[in-house]
Design a protein around this motif. Sequence first.
Motif, PDB file in Angstrom:
ATOM      1  N   LYS A 136       0.799  -1.088   0.169  1.00 38.56           N
ATOM      2  CA  LYS A 136      -0.030   0.059  -0.277  1.00 38.56           C
ATOM      3  C   LYS A 136       0.922   1.165   0.033  1.00 38.56           C
ATOM      4  N   SER A 137       2.240   1.254   0.689  1.00 36.97           N
ATOM      5  CA  SER A 137       3.026   2.187   0.716  1.00 36.97           C
ATOM      6  C   SER A 137       4.326   1.744   0.549  1.00 36.97           C
ATOM      7  N   ALA A 140       6.366   2.362   3.949  1.00 41.08           N
ATOM      8  CA  ALA A 140       5.698   1.702   5.148  1.00 41.08           C
ATOM      9  C   ALA A 140       6.804   1.311   6.304  1.00 41.08           C
ATOM     10  N   PRO A 170      -2.498   3.787   2.275  1.00 41.20           N
ATOM     11  CA  PRO A 170      -2.132   4.486   1.095  1.00 41.20           C
ATOM     12  C   PRO A 170      -1.918   5.971   1.185  1.00 41.20           C
ATOM     13  N   LYS A 171      -2.458   6.571   2.178  1.00 38.74           N
ATOM     14  CA  LYS A 171      -2.125   8.021   2.248  1.00 38.74           C
ATOM     15  C   LYS A 171      -0.794   8.248   2.900  1.00 38.74           C
ATOM     16  N   TRP A 172       0.012   7.172   3.606  1.00 40.41           N
ATOM     17  CA  TRP A 172       1.157   6.987   3.897  1.00 40.41           C
ATOM     18  C   TRP A 172       2.183   7.919   3.087  1.00 40.41           C
ATOM     19  N   THR A 173       2.272   7.542   1.834  1.00 37.50           N
ATOM     20  CA  THR A 173       3.387   7.984   0.790  1.00 37.50           C
ATOM     21  C   THR A 173       3.153   9.510   0.697  1.00 37.50           C
ATOM     22  N   ASP A 174       1.981  10.091   0.787  1.00 40.03           N
ATOM     23  CA  ASP A 174       2.080  11.631   0.723  1.00 40.03           C
ATOM     24  C   ASP A 174       2.456  12.053   1.916  1.00 40.03           C
ATOM     25  N   TYR A 176       4.764  10.722   4.078  1.00 36.91           N
ATOM     26  CA  TYR A 176       6.150  10.466   4.010  1.00 36.91           C
ATOM     27  C   TYR A 176       6.877  11.605   3.204  1.00 36.91           C
TER      28      TYR A 176
END
Length: 203
Positions: A136-137, A140, A170-174, A176
């Motif tokens: 998902k990221s 992570a 999935p919002k973790w990438t943004d 990060y």
Amino acid sequence: MSIRHVSNADNEGWLLVKFSGNSHPEALPQYLRVEYIKTEGGRDYFKVIEGVHVGKEGSVKQQEGGGSYLIEGDPKQPAAKVHFVIGSKKLWYQNDGGWIGPIDTMTDPDNKVPVGTYNIEIPDAPHKVPDEYKDKSRFAGTWFRIGHTGDRYLHPGSVSAGCATVTDIPKWTDLYNYLINRRKDDKSVGEIYVFATDSDRPQ
């Protein structure tokens, strides 16, 4: 002083290096700022100038073809500002004058992150996470400690043991990408403000 920064060598936000006097490789986070010393024998030599390894000298093998994993230039951006509301399980971050969010985030109801303001630390080391999180990221495994002691982190996941846990993985990438090159000082990317309820959070 020639400032360079760590590249995203493994595509998950980390670069393996060797520190002087230590044969065991250590991982440095993307955008960590270093002082470039020299290139010799196919290796780039440097001194870490921020983060948990500040002051250490080390080296990293050059890429095939002679390219460097240490990129020229100083990438740092202004300090991050993050709001986390325990009651509503929501998180926001401030970018270009506006707030982005809310993002689903939780903490352990029996071991809550205490209300208050804390530094968000530059990432220390890769953390092991399930493959389904990385699906998902890819970032992570990069966590940001809340404060500079203890084991409370801002991180993605589905279970919280007293951390601020971003459950919308999935919002973790943004998030990060927002945090990783911001700096408050040589230990922190910025600050997280923890509120009990939405009414406590300034708009």
